[in-house]
Design a protein around this motif. Structure first.
Motif, short mmCIF file in Angstrom:
data_model
loop_
_atom_site.label_atom_id
_atom_site.label_comp_id
_atom_site.label_asym_id
_atom_site.label_seq_id
_atom_site.Cartn_x
_atom_site.Cartn_y
_atom_site.Cartn_z
N GLY A 32 0.83 -1.20 0.00
CA GLY A 32 0.00 0.00 0.00
C GLY A 32 0.86 1.24 0.00
N GLY A 33 2.08 1.10 -0.44
CA GLY A 33 2.95 2.25 -0.57
C GLY A 33 3.68 2.68 0.67
N ARG A 34 3.68 1.86 1.70
CA ARG A 34 4.39 2.24 2.93
C ARG A 34 5.90 2.10 2.80
NH1 ARG A 34 0.55 -1.18 5.62
NH2 ARG A 34 -1.34 0.01 5.84
N GLY A 35 6.36 1.30 1.85
CA GLY A 35 7.79 1.17 1.62
C GLY A 35 8.54 0.47 2.74
N VAL A 36 7.97 -0.58 3.32
CA VAL A 36 8.63 -1.32 4.38
C VAL A 36 9.73 -2.19 3.76
CG1 VAL A 36 8.30 -3.00 6.24
CG2 VAL A 36 6.51 -1.34 5.74
N GLU A 37 10.89 -2.15 4.35
CA GLU A 37 12.03 -2.94 3.87
C GLU A 37 11.68 -4.43 3.90
OE1 GLU A 37 15.91 -3.14 2.43
OE2 GLU A 37 14.82 -1.34 2.98
N PRO A 38 11.99 -5.15 2.80
CA PRO A 38 11.71 -6.60 2.80
C PRO A 38 12.61 -7.34 3.78
CG PRO A 38 12.79 -5.94 0.75
CD PRO A 38 12.53 -4.69 1.54
N THR A 39 12.11 -8.47 4.28
CA THR A 39 12.94 -9.30 5.15
C THR A 39 14.13 -9.83 4.35
OG1 THR A 39 11.76 -11.33 4.63
CG2 THR A 39 10.93 -10.02 6.51
N ALA A 40 15.14 -10.31 5.05
CA ALA A 40 16.33 -10.84 4.38
C ALA A 40 15.98 -12.01 3.46
CB ALA A 40 17.37 -11.25 5.41
N ARG A 41 15.11 -12.91 3.93
CA ARG A 41 14.74 -14.08 3.11
C ARG A 41 13.99 -13.67 1.85
NH1 ARG A 41 11.85 -18.32 6.63
NH2 ARG A 41 11.89 -19.53 4.71
N ILE A 42 13.11 -12.70 1.97
CA ILE A 42 12.40 -12.21 0.79
C ILE A 42 13.38 -11.52 -0.16
CG2 ILE A 42 10.68 -10.54 -0.02
CD1 ILE A 42 9.43 -13.15 1.04
N GLY A 43 14.30 -10.75 0.38
CA GLY A 43 15.32 -10.12 -0.45
C GLY A 43 16.16 -11.13 -1.20
N GLN A 44 16.52 -12.22 -0.53
CA GLN A 44 17.30 -13.28 -1.18
C GLN A 44 16.48 -13.96 -2.27
OE1 GLN A 44 18.29 -15.59 2.25
NE2 GLN A 44 20.02 -14.27 2.82
N TYR A 45 15.21 -14.14 -2.01
CA TYR A 45 14.32 -14.75 -3.00
C TYR A 45 14.26 -13.89 -4.26
CZ TYR A 45 10.08 -16.49 -5.18
OH TYR A 45 9.17 -16.98 -6.08
N VAL A 46 14.03 -12.61 -4.09
CA VAL A 46 13.97 -11.69 -5.23
C VAL A 46 15.30 -11.70 -5.99
CG1 VAL A 46 13.65 -9.30 -5.95
CG2 VAL A 46 12.19 -10.26 -4.16
N ALA A 47 16.40 -11.72 -5.26
CA ALA A 47 17.72 -11.75 -5.90
C ALA A 47 17.89 -13.01 -6.75
CB ALA A 47 18.82 -11.67 -4.84
N ALA A 48 17.36 -14.13 -6.28
CA ALA A 48 17.44 -15.36 -7.07
C ALA A 48 16.64 -15.25 -8.36
CB ALA A 48 16.95 -16.55 -6.23
N LEU A 49 15.50 -14.59 -8.30
CA LEU A 49 14.68 -14.42 -9.51
C LEU A 49 15.37 -13.52 -10.52
CD1 LEU A 49 11.05 -14.03 -8.10
CD2 LEU A 49 12.22 -16.12 -8.83
N VAL A 50 15.93 -12.41 -10.07
CA VAL A 50 16.57 -11.50 -11.02
C VAL A 50 17.94 -12.01 -11.46
CG1 VAL A 50 15.25 -9.48 -10.32
CG2 VAL A 50 17.46 -9.91 -9.27
N ALA A 51 18.50 -12.97 -10.74
CA ALA A 51 19.73 -13.61 -11.22
C ALA A 51 19.41 -14.51 -12.41
CB ALA A 51 20.38 -14.42 -10.10
N ARG A 52 18.20 -15.03 -12.45
CA ARG A 52 17.78 -15.91 -13.55
C ARG A 52 17.33 -15.10 -14.77
NH1 ARG A 52 16.68 -18.19 -17.45
NH2 ARG A 52 15.56 -20.13 -17.77
N TRP A 53 16.53 -14.05 -14.55
CA TRP A 53 16.07 -13.16 -15.61
C TRP A 53 16.33 -11.73 -15.19
CZ3 TRP A 53 12.56 -17.26 -14.39
CH2 TRP A 53 12.41 -18.20 -15.42
N PRO A 54 16.69 -10.87 -16.13
CA PRO A 54 17.05 -9.49 -15.77
C PRO A 54 15.88 -8.72 -15.17
CG PRO A 54 16.88 -9.72 -18.15
CD PRO A 54 16.75 -11.10 -17.57
N ASP A 55 16.24 -7.84 -14.27
CA ASP A 55 15.26 -6.94 -13.67
C ASP A 55 14.92 -5.87 -14.70
OD1 ASP A 55 13.66 -5.94 -11.67
OD2 ASP A 55 15.29 -5.63 -10.26
N LEU A 56 13.75 -5.31 -14.58
CA LEU A 56 13.36 -4.20 -15.44
C LEU A 56 13.74 -2.90 -14.77
CD1 LEU A 56 9.79 -5.25 -16.63
CD2 LEU A 56 11.94 -5.47 -17.86
#
Length: 119
Positions: A32-56
């Motif tokens: 909802g736009g609050r901009g809460v920092e993601p947890t470390a595990r969620i951050g690692q998950y996102v990093a794994a996805l963008v390591a496979r396909w480029p981020d926009l």
């Protein structure tokens, strides 16, 4: 048109109905736009996805190389919840990979369109 997935950190709900309730609560609290920092595990998950396909990003020359519907992908993460979209033409491969990575990371993966658990 896009295909969306929700991935979160926490206990696996007992079934699809419970997962729908958990997702609704998490979405209401963290997206909802609050901009809460993601947890470390969620951050690692996102990093794994963008390591496979480029981020926009604003300077991407070839958006066709990525299945993501927007970017940067991490902008769709807030605390324990990551809610993201894939372009419909590429969602099958990307979603299968996203579900596998979530499963291996011990995260819950949920399909909000069908209202069902995927991991």
């Amino acid at each position: 048109m896009s295909y969306d997935l929700a991935v979160w950190e926490g206990e696996r709900p007992a079934g699809d109905a419970a997962a729908r309730a958990v997702f609704a609560d998490l979405h209401g609290e963290f997206m909802g736009g609050r901009g809460v920092e993601p947890t470390a595990r969620i951050g690692q998950y996102v990093a794994a996805l963008v390591a496979r396909w480029p981020d926009l990003g604003a300077d991407d020359e070839d958006e066709d190389a990525s299945p993501w519907s927007d970017g940067p992908l991490i902008a769709n993460a807030s605390s324990p919840l990551f809610y993201f979209g894939m372009v419909f033409s590429k969602y099958q491969e990307a979603a299968a990979y996203a579900v596998d990575v979530a499963r291996s990371a011990g995260l819950v993966c949920f399909d909000p369109q069908d209202g069902r658990l995927l991991t």
